[in-house]
Write a protein that holds these residues in place. Structure first.
Motif, PDB file in Angstrom:
ATOM      1  N   TYR A 204       8.215 -13.991 -81.906  1.00 15.24           N
ATOM      2  CA  TYR A 204       7.106 -13.048 -81.751  1.00 15.24           C
ATOM      3  C   TYR A 204       6.328 -13.338 -80.468  1.00 15.24           C
ATOM      4  CZ  TYR A 204       2.717 -10.600 -82.642  1.00 15.24           C
ATOM      5  OH  TYR A 204       1.623  -9.798 -82.536  1.00 15.24           O
ATOM      6  N   VAL A 205       6.102 -14.632 -80.187  1.00 15.79           N
ATOM      7  CA  VAL A 205       5.394 -14.998 -78.955  1.00 15.79           C
ATOM      8  C   VAL A 205       6.178 -14.525 -77.738  1.00 15.79           C
ATOM      9  CG1 VAL A 205       4.635 -16.920 -77.512  1.00 15.79           C
ATOM     10  CG2 VAL A 205       4.215 -16.976 -79.969  1.00 15.79           C
ATOM     11  N   PHE A 206       7.494 -14.748 -77.739  1.00 18.03           N
ATOM     12  CA  PHE A 206       8.321 -14.304 -76.622  1.00 18.03           C
ATOM     13  C   PHE A 206       8.307 -12.774 -76.505  1.00 18.03           C
ATOM     14  CE2 PHE A 206      10.902 -18.415 -76.959  1.00 18.03           C
ATOM     15  CZ  PHE A 206      10.274 -18.964 -75.858  1.00 18.03           C
ATOM     16  N   PHE A 207       8.336 -12.102 -77.644  1.00 15.41           N
ATOM     17  CA  PHE A 207       8.310 -10.636 -77.635  1.00 15.41           C
ATOM     18  C   PHE A 207       7.022 -10.111 -77.001  1.00 15.41           C
ATOM     19  CE2 PHE A 207       6.725  -6.831 -79.856  1.00 15.41           C
ATOM     20  CZ  PHE A 207       7.669  -5.895 -79.426  1.00 15.41           C
ATOM     21  N   ARG A 208       5.889 -10.671 -77.451  1.00 16.66           N
ATOM     22  CA  ARG A 208       4.608 -10.232 -76.911  1.00 16.66           C
ATOM     23  C   ARG A 208       4.489 -10.558 -75.424  1.00 16.66           C
ATOM     24  NH1 ARG A 208       0.214  -9.109 -80.047  1.00 16.66           N
ATOM     25  NH2 ARG A 208      -0.653  -8.591 -78.003  1.00 16.66           N
ATOM     26  N   TRP A 209       4.958 -11.742 -75.047  1.00 20.24           N
ATOM     27  CA  TRP A 209       4.908 -12.157 -73.646  1.00 20.24           C
ATOM     28  C   TRP A 209       5.722 -11.195 -72.778  1.00 20.24           C
ATOM     29  CZ3 TRP A 209       6.646 -17.773 -71.913  1.00 20.24           C
ATOM     30  CH2 TRP A 209       6.437 -17.910 -70.535  1.00 20.24           C
ATOM     31  N   HIS A 210       6.956 -10.938 -73.186  1.00 22.70           N
ATOM     32  CA  HIS A 210       7.813 -10.083 -72.377  1.00 22.70           C
ATOM     33  C   HIS A 210       7.313  -8.649 -72.375  1.00 22.70           C
ATOM     34  CE1 HIS A 210      11.489  -7.868 -71.149  1.00 22.70           C
ATOM     35  NE2 HIS A 210      11.671  -8.930 -70.401  1.00 22.70           N
ATOM     36  N   ARG A 211       6.808  -8.194 -73.495  1.00 17.01           N
ATOM     37  CA  ARG A 211       6.287  -6.829 -73.558  1.00 17.01           C
ATOM     38  C   ARG A 211       5.078  -6.656 -72.647  1.00 17.01           C
ATOM     39  NH1 ARG A 211       4.521  -3.540 -79.079  1.00 17.01           N
ATOM     40  NH2 ARG A 211       4.081  -1.535 -78.060  1.00 17.01           N
ATOM     41  N   SER A 212       4.245  -7.691 -72.556  1.00 16.13           N
ATOM     42  CA  SER A 212       3.044  -7.626 -71.730  1.00 16.13           C
ATOM     43  C   SER A 212       3.340  -7.809 -70.249  1.00 16.13           C
ATOM     44  CB  SER A 212       2.041  -8.695 -72.185  1.00 16.13           C
ATOM     45  OG  SER A 212       0.945  -8.794 -71.300  1.00 16.13           O
ATOM     46  N   GLU A 213       4.237  -8.752 -69.930  1.00 16.23           N
ATOM     47  CA  GLU A 213       4.432  -9.155 -68.534  1.00 16.23           C
ATOM     48  C   GLU A 213       5.765  -8.726 -67.936  1.00 16.23           C
ATOM     49  OE1 GLU A 213       1.798 -10.559 -67.052  1.00 16.23           O
ATOM     50  OE2 GLU A 213       0.839 -10.245 -68.988  1.00 16.23           O
ATOM     51  N   GLY A 214       6.720  -8.332 -68.783  1.00 18.27           N
ATOM     52  CA  GLY A 214       8.014  -7.900 -68.271  1.00 18.27           C
ATOM     53  C   GLY A 214       8.940  -9.028 -67.890  1.00 18.27           C
ATOM     54  N   THR A 215       8.564 -10.265 -68.164  1.00 17.06           N
ATOM     55  CA  THR A 215       9.380 -11.423 -67.807  1.00 17.06           C
ATOM     56  C   THR A 215       8.952 -12.628 -68.627  1.00 17.06           C
ATOM     57  OG1 THR A 215      10.060 -12.917 -66.013  1.00 17.06           O
ATOM     58  CG2 THR A 215       7.804 -12.086 -65.957  1.00 17.06           C
ATOM     59  N   LEU A 216       9.897 -13.562 -68.796  1.00 18.69           N
ATOM     60  CA  LEU A 216       9.590 -14.858 -69.411  1.00 18.69           C
ATOM     61  C   LEU A 216       9.839 -15.984 -68.414  1.00 18.69           C
ATOM     62  CD1 LEU A 216      11.250 -14.423 -72.953  1.00 18.69           C
ATOM     63  CD2 LEU A 216       8.881 -14.006 -72.293  1.00 18.69           C
TER      64      LEU A 216
ATOM     65  N   GLY B  51      17.515  -9.248 -68.772  1.00 25.21           N
ATOM     66  CA  GLY B  51      18.920  -8.951 -68.532  1.00 25.21           C
ATOM     67  C   GLY B  51      19.360  -9.186 -67.107  1.00 25.21           C
ATOM     68  N   SER B  52      18.464  -9.549 -66.238  1.00 21.60           N
ATOM     69  CA  SER B  52      18.820  -9.723 -64.841  1.00 21.60           C
ATOM     70  C   SER B  52      19.460 -11.070 -64.606  1.00 21.60           C
ATOM     71  CB  SER B  52      17.593  -9.585 -63.942  1.00 21.60           C
ATOM     72  OG  SER B  52      16.779 -10.725 -64.066  1.00 21.60           O
ATOM     73  N   GLY B  53      20.032 -11.251 -63.439  1.00 18.83           N
ATOM     74  CA  GLY B  53      20.644 -12.518 -63.099  1.00 18.83           C
ATOM     75  C   GLY B  53      19.739 -13.396 -62.294  1.00 18.83           C
ATOM     76  N   SER B  54      18.443 -13.187 -62.345  1.00 19.85           N
ATOM     77  CA  SER B  54      17.504 -13.955 -61.545  1.00 19.85           C
ATOM     78  C   SER B  54      17.356 -15.363 -62.045  1.00 19.85           C
ATOM     79  CB  SER B  54      16.137 -13.267 -61.571  1.00 19.85           C
ATOM     80  OG  SER B  54      15.656 -13.208 -62.898  1.00 19.85           O
ATOM     81  N   SER B  55      16.783 -16.214 -61.233  1.00 15.51           N
ATOM     82  CA  SER B  55      16.554 -17.594 -61.631  1.00 15.51           C
ATOM     83  C   SER B  55      15.343 -17.687 -62.523  1.00 15.51           C
ATOM     84  CB  SER B  55      16.362 -18.467 -60.384  1.00 15.51           C
ATOM     85  OG  SER B  55      15.146 -18.134 -59.763  1.00 15.51           O
ATOM     86  N   ILE B  56      15.234 -18.828 -63.250  1.00 17.17           N
ATOM     87  CA  ILE B  56      14.116 -19.022 -64.132  1.00 17.17           C
ATOM     88  C   ILE B  56      12.863 -19.333 -63.336  1.00 17.17           C
ATOM     89  CG2 ILE B  56      15.481 -19.773 -66.109  1.00 17.17           C
ATOM     90  CD1 ILE B  56      14.890 -22.643 -65.290  1.00 17.17           C
TER      91      ILE B  56
END
Length: 256
Positions: free
Chosen positions: A99-111, A251-256
């Motif tokens: 849920y934390v990851f979901f909210r984070w990604h939904r808000s910011e578009g990235t983890l 889904g991108s191939g970007s670095s962390i």
């Protein structure tokens, strides 16, 4: 945030184990005092970290250490205080982490930790760290105690598990952000299983060194390694990464 190097993973696993041993040791001595240290230490560490305008190794790793202790206490109190089994608390903490990851990604578009450039993103990050510590504590005890694997077999289990996302990322079959957070979650039960094997009595499949001894040794090593990183500054992210304010989708191939 620090650069993701071998030292990062060493310190991360060390803090997970140290948090487990210190939480158990404090609980054995005095539950009220241990709880106060966990709660107020966590609050102070978060306040100190969130006031920083850039990455500082001693402050960051002190925050991780206190999150480790506090996260362990949360998982243990829920189990010991309510009697809810690890088979229940593990999926509960897994759902909370998701849920934390979901909210984070939904808000910011990235983890991606390389795009933590705002206070909001940093708060999401620390919420994720705390939930992964609680999840890892429950998962480690689930395998070692509830599933009767013992601590040493749990070490081997999680040591193999943590290599899998790294190999998948290396071969290009797994998104680097997913690989990072998968390995990050597994560091918790891995580190906790190691210190439990060292500290717990023989009757509990441990070596019997004692949680106090293991905590002290881990703390000495932790201070030495953090001092080393603070002096060498090899864990400082390159300026081009720290100033890159873009959002990478999962889904991108970007670095962390």
């Amino acid at each position: 945030m620090p650069e993701i190097t071998l030292m990062f993973w060493v310190l991360k696993i060390l803090t997970t184990g140290m948090g487990e041993a210190m939480s158990d040791f404090l609980g054995q001595k005095s539950v009220p005092i241990g709880g106060a240290i966990g709660v107020f230490g966590f609050a102070y560490a978060m306040r100190l970290q969130l006031r920083q305008r850039e990455y500082r190794a001693p402050v960051y790793w002190f925050a991780v250490m206190m999150v480790a202790i506090f996260g362990t206490m949360i998982a243990d109190v829920l189990k010991d205080g309510t009697g809810v089994s690890y088979a229940v608390t593990t999926p509960v903490f897994a759902a909370l982490t998701a849920y934390v990851f979901f909210r984070w990604h939904r808000s910011e578009g990235t983890l991606s930790i390389h795009t933590i450039l705002t206070r909001r993103r940093e708060r999401f990050y620390w919420c994720a760290v705390l939930s992964t510590f609680a999840l890892g504590t429950a998962a480690g005890d689930l395998t070692a105690i509830s599933l009767h694997l013992g601590f040493l077999d749990s070490v081997f289990l999680f040591a193999v598990a943590i290599v899998i996302p790294g190999l998948a990322w290396w071969r290009g079959n797994l998104n680097p952000i997913v690989a990072f957070w998968s390995a990050y979650v597994i560091t918790r039960p891995l580190g906790a299983s190691v210190v439990d094997w060292l500290g717990k009595p023989h009757a509990q499949t441990g070596l019997g060194l004692g949680d106090g001894t293991v905590s002290a040794l881990a703390l000495i090593l932790f201070v030495a390694l953090v001092a080393y990183t603070a002096v060498t500054k090899r864990d400082i992210q390159p300026a081009r990464d720290r100033n890159l304010n873009i959002s990478y989708p999962l889904g991108s191939g970007s670095s962390i």
